[in-house]
Design a protein around this motif. Structure first.
Motif, PDB file in Angstrom:
ATOM      1  N   SER A  39      -3.750   7.808 -14.839  1.00 49.17           N
ATOM      2  CA  SER A  39      -4.681   6.867 -15.446  1.00 49.17           C
ATOM      3  C   SER A  39      -5.101   5.799 -14.439  1.00 49.17           C
ATOM      4  CB  SER A  39      -4.039   6.212 -16.669  1.00 49.17           C
ATOM      5  OG  SER A  39      -4.922   5.266 -17.231  1.00 49.17           O
ATOM      6  N   HIS A  75     -13.482   5.619 -13.268  1.00 45.36           N
ATOM      7  CA  HIS A  75     -13.613   6.573 -14.366  1.00 45.36           C
ATOM      8  C   HIS A  75     -13.042   6.003 -15.663  1.00 45.36           C
ATOM      9  CE1 HIS A  75     -14.982   9.464 -11.487  1.00 45.36           C
ATOM     10  NE2 HIS A  75     -13.869   9.367 -10.791  1.00 45.36           N
ATOM     11  N   PHE A  95      -7.412   7.398 -11.589  1.00 49.28           N
ATOM     12  CA  PHE A  95      -8.778   7.668 -12.034  1.00 49.28           C
ATOM     13  C   PHE A  95      -9.524   6.364 -12.333  1.00 49.28           C
ATOM     14  CE2 PHE A  95      -7.259  12.027 -12.869  1.00 49.28           C
ATOM     15  CZ  PHE A  95      -8.295  12.737 -12.294  1.00 49.28           C
ATOM     16  N   SER A  96      -8.852   5.409 -12.950  1.00 49.86           N
ATOM     17  CA  SER A  96      -9.470   4.114 -13.259  1.00 49.86           C
ATOM     18  C   SER A  96      -9.871   3.376 -11.986  1.00 49.86           C
ATOM     19  CB  SER A  96      -8.516   3.242 -14.080  1.00 49.86           C
ATOM     20  OG  SER A  96      -8.307   3.808 -15.353  1.00 49.86           O
ATOM     21  N   VAL A  98     -10.799   6.483 -18.615  1.00 50.92           N
ATOM     22  CA  VAL A  98      -9.611   7.311 -18.837  1.00 50.92           C
ATOM     23  C   VAL A  98      -9.021   7.066 -20.215  1.00 50.92           C
ATOM     24  CG1 VAL A  98      -7.321   7.912 -17.970  1.00 50.92           C
ATOM     25  CG2 VAL A  98      -9.086   7.170 -16.365  1.00 50.92           C
ATOM     26  N   ILE A 150     -12.248  11.055 -18.430  1.00 51.07           N
ATOM     27  CA  ILE A 150     -11.063  11.855 -18.150  1.00 51.07           C
ATOM     28  C   ILE A 150     -10.059  11.672 -19.275  1.00 51.07           C
ATOM     29  CG2 ILE A 150      -9.172  12.265 -16.518  1.00 51.07           C
ATOM     30  CD1 ILE A 150     -11.897  12.722 -15.240  1.00 51.07           C
TER      31      ILE A 150
END
Length: 123
Positions: free
Chosen positions: A17, A25, A20-21, A27, A3
């Motif tokens: 961030s 993911h 998503f982390s 990032v 991402i």
């Protein structure tokens, strides 16, 4: 999933961030359109979260500059986002080549992450 978050508002960029982390993911964050374009080209992310209004290159300009590049990865999902009420919504965003348009502030950032995951998986 890779991402890229491009937003000049540090609080928004950090929140996205972290969200998503937290879901595992990878990032990358950029704080300007120019930096975002460079990282988009370098990293070939699965999704780009792109603020519409930024100093320098705006979100739509980043999309246009990216399209001009040759041999660029085409599977990236692009999500335009804005907190500016004067910015038109979904239809103009889709005309620019975005896959989705999101109004800030986000009601539930974890629902947003799920929405983006679903968008990437649907490709």
């Amino acid at each position: 999933m890779k991402i890229l978050v491009v937003d000049d508002e540090l609080i928004v960029a950090r929140a996205l961030s972290r969200a998503f982390s937290a879901k595992g993911h990878d990032v990358t964050v950029a704080h300007s359109g120019e930096e975002g374009l460079e990282k988009w080209i370098e990293n070939s992310p699965d999704a780009v979260m792109l603020d519409v209004v930024m100093p320098g290159l705006t979100g739509p300009q980043v999309i246009e500059e990216y399209k001009k590049r040759k041999n660029m990865k085409t599977h990236t999902r692009v999500i335009l986002m804005t907190a500016h009420s004067g910015v038109k919504g979904r239809e103009p965003a889709l005309e620019l080549g975005a896959d989705d348009f999101i109004q800030k502030p986000f009601e539930n950032i974890f629902n947003l992450v799920t929405r983006i995951e679903d968008l990437v998986r649907s490709k």
